[in-house]
Design a protein around this motif. Sequence first.
Motif, short mmCIF file in Angstrom:
data_model
loop_
_atom_site.label_atom_id
_atom_site.label_comp_id
_atom_site.label_asym_id
_atom_site.label_seq_id
_atom_site.Cartn_x
_atom_site.Cartn_y
_atom_site.Cartn_z
N GLY A 62 -14.78 -22.79 20.72
CA GLY A 62 -15.70 -21.80 20.17
C GLY A 62 -15.05 -20.59 19.52
O GLY A 62 -15.74 -19.71 19.01
N PHE A 63 -13.72 -20.54 19.51
CA PHE A 63 -13.07 -19.41 18.83
C PHE A 63 -13.33 -19.50 17.33
O PHE A 63 -13.19 -20.56 16.73
CB PHE A 63 -11.55 -19.42 19.09
CG PHE A 63 -11.19 -18.98 20.48
CD1 PHE A 63 -11.19 -17.63 20.82
CD2 PHE A 63 -10.88 -19.91 21.47
CE1 PHE A 63 -10.88 -17.22 22.11
CE2 PHE A 63 -10.56 -19.50 22.76
CZ PHE A 63 -10.57 -18.15 23.08
N LYS A 64 -13.70 -18.37 16.72
CA LYS A 64 -13.95 -18.33 15.28
C LYS A 64 -12.75 -17.76 14.51
O LYS A 64 -12.75 -17.69 13.28
CB LYS A 64 -15.19 -17.49 14.98
CG LYS A 64 -16.48 -18.03 15.63
CD LYS A 64 -16.79 -19.49 15.27
CE LYS A 64 -17.36 -19.61 13.87
NZ LYS A 64 -17.55 -21.05 13.53
N THR A 65 -11.75 -17.31 15.27
CA THR A 65 -10.48 -16.88 14.66
C THR A 65 -9.34 -17.42 15.50
O THR A 65 -9.41 -17.36 16.73
CB THR A 65 -10.35 -15.34 14.66
OG1 THR A 65 -11.41 -14.75 13.90
CG2 THR A 65 -9.01 -14.90 14.06
N VAL A 66 -8.33 -17.96 14.84
CA VAL A 66 -7.08 -18.24 15.55
C VAL A 66 -5.97 -17.37 14.95
O VAL A 66 -5.92 -17.16 13.74
CB VAL A 66 -6.65 -19.73 15.51
CG1 VAL A 66 -7.62 -20.60 16.28
CG2 VAL A 66 -6.50 -20.23 14.09
N PHE A 95 -11.03 -26.48 10.29
CA PHE A 95 -11.78 -26.34 11.55
C PHE A 95 -12.81 -25.21 11.50
O PHE A 95 -13.35 -24.82 12.53
CB PHE A 95 -10.83 -26.13 12.74
CG PHE A 95 -9.71 -27.13 12.84
CD1 PHE A 95 -9.94 -28.47 12.52
CD2 PHE A 95 -8.44 -26.75 13.26
CE1 PHE A 95 -8.90 -29.40 12.61
CE2 PHE A 95 -7.41 -27.67 13.35
CZ PHE A 95 -7.64 -29.00 13.03
N ASP A 96 -13.04 -24.66 10.34
CA ASP A 96 -14.03 -23.58 10.18
C ASP A 96 -13.71 -22.37 11.05
O ASP A 96 -14.54 -21.90 11.83
CB ASP A 96 -15.45 -24.12 10.49
CG ASP A 96 -16.51 -23.05 10.25
OD1 ASP A 96 -16.27 -22.16 9.43
OD2 ASP A 96 -17.57 -23.12 10.91
N VAL A 97 -12.48 -21.89 10.94
CA VAL A 97 -12.08 -20.67 11.64
C VAL A 97 -11.40 -19.74 10.64
O VAL A 97 -10.87 -20.19 9.61
CB VAL A 97 -11.08 -20.96 12.79
CG1 VAL A 97 -11.76 -21.66 13.96
CG2 VAL A 97 -9.88 -21.76 12.29
N ALA A 98 -11.44 -18.44 10.95
CA ALA A 98 -10.59 -17.50 10.22
C ALA A 98 -9.16 -17.66 10.75
O ALA A 98 -8.97 -17.87 11.95
CB ALA A 98 -11.08 -16.07 10.43
#
Length: 329
Positions: free
Chosen positions: A84-88, A113-116
Amino acid sequence: MQKDEIVRLLADEENEADLLKRADEVRRQNVGDAVHLRGLIEFSNICRNNCLYCGIRRGNRKVARYHMQPEELIETARKAADMGFKTVVLQSGEDMFYTAERMCHIIEAIKKFDVAVTLSIGERSYEDYKSFREAGADRYLMRIETTDKDLYHKLDPNMSWQQRYECLLMIRELGYELGSGIMVGLPEQTIESIADDLLFLRDLDVDMAGIGPFIPHPETPLAHEKGGMLHLALRTMAVMRLLMPDINIPATTAMESLHPQGRLMALQGGANVVMPNVTEGEYRRLYELYPGKICVNDTPVHCRSCIGMKIMSIGRTIGEGYGGHQKRR
Ligand code: 5AD
Ligand code: FES
């Protein structure tokens, strides 16, 4: 706010609670109650530099060195996204195994993966920064550490303050969201110099500012220095919030390493971001920038649920979006 006012606030131990309360209110009004989580991946502890404060400095022969292979790093990021992380945040020492080409491959894969994607890999060339950005990197973190140039050159041998500053300018110009920051409580660092640091970060117009206490590491030349100035670091962070009401400010891991409630104290004194560690296995232990680093024996899932509960316990919520800097000016 002028420098003399900042110095006064930093020095005022007695009224720290009031300062943190003021910063908490400014945080609430400007960025709300959501706490944004970033999954931090410490993918290499190999570093070409030899900073006197840092546990993974080149000169520390006692630490076993590792770097993840690109596919392992991508897989770790995939798991963070699944959690569920939206940023890595991809962080490492200045490890030249990670050529621009390898980094771009990694960034492109992780962006699926749809993350920032935030990079924290130190000083590189303009061409490298440009190619990372084109590959999809959204943000870049690099602390200036201190704006006292003499102190910087003493603590970071063979590095140039001016060059680091120019890297920050390039990163900003390339359209990244820019994060920087400092350590507080370095040997010979003064309150006046910390006030200058805060004004520097404001003038640089950073999108994020990380402020952490210096913690002496036994396998470094600064082993016997004092450090551990949690409260001064909290006041510094609170003043940063007053200076820049709408930026992202993390509750830093180093704060929690000095006090079991360190990150909660920060979240109630101006901070709105936490960067839980999602590195797996023994890499965590080997990425020892300073001693007593929290979570070294924990798993990503454990840290995610632990911080989630802590955030809820103070009546805050977990941010649902990417949590980038929303300028209100
Ligand atoms: N104590 C606290 N913070 C440290 N860092 C490096 N060494 C230490 C230490 N001994 C911080 C630096 C660096 C960040 C990744 O970790 O500010 O930019
Ligand atoms: Fe590598 Fe400090 S020695 S970041």
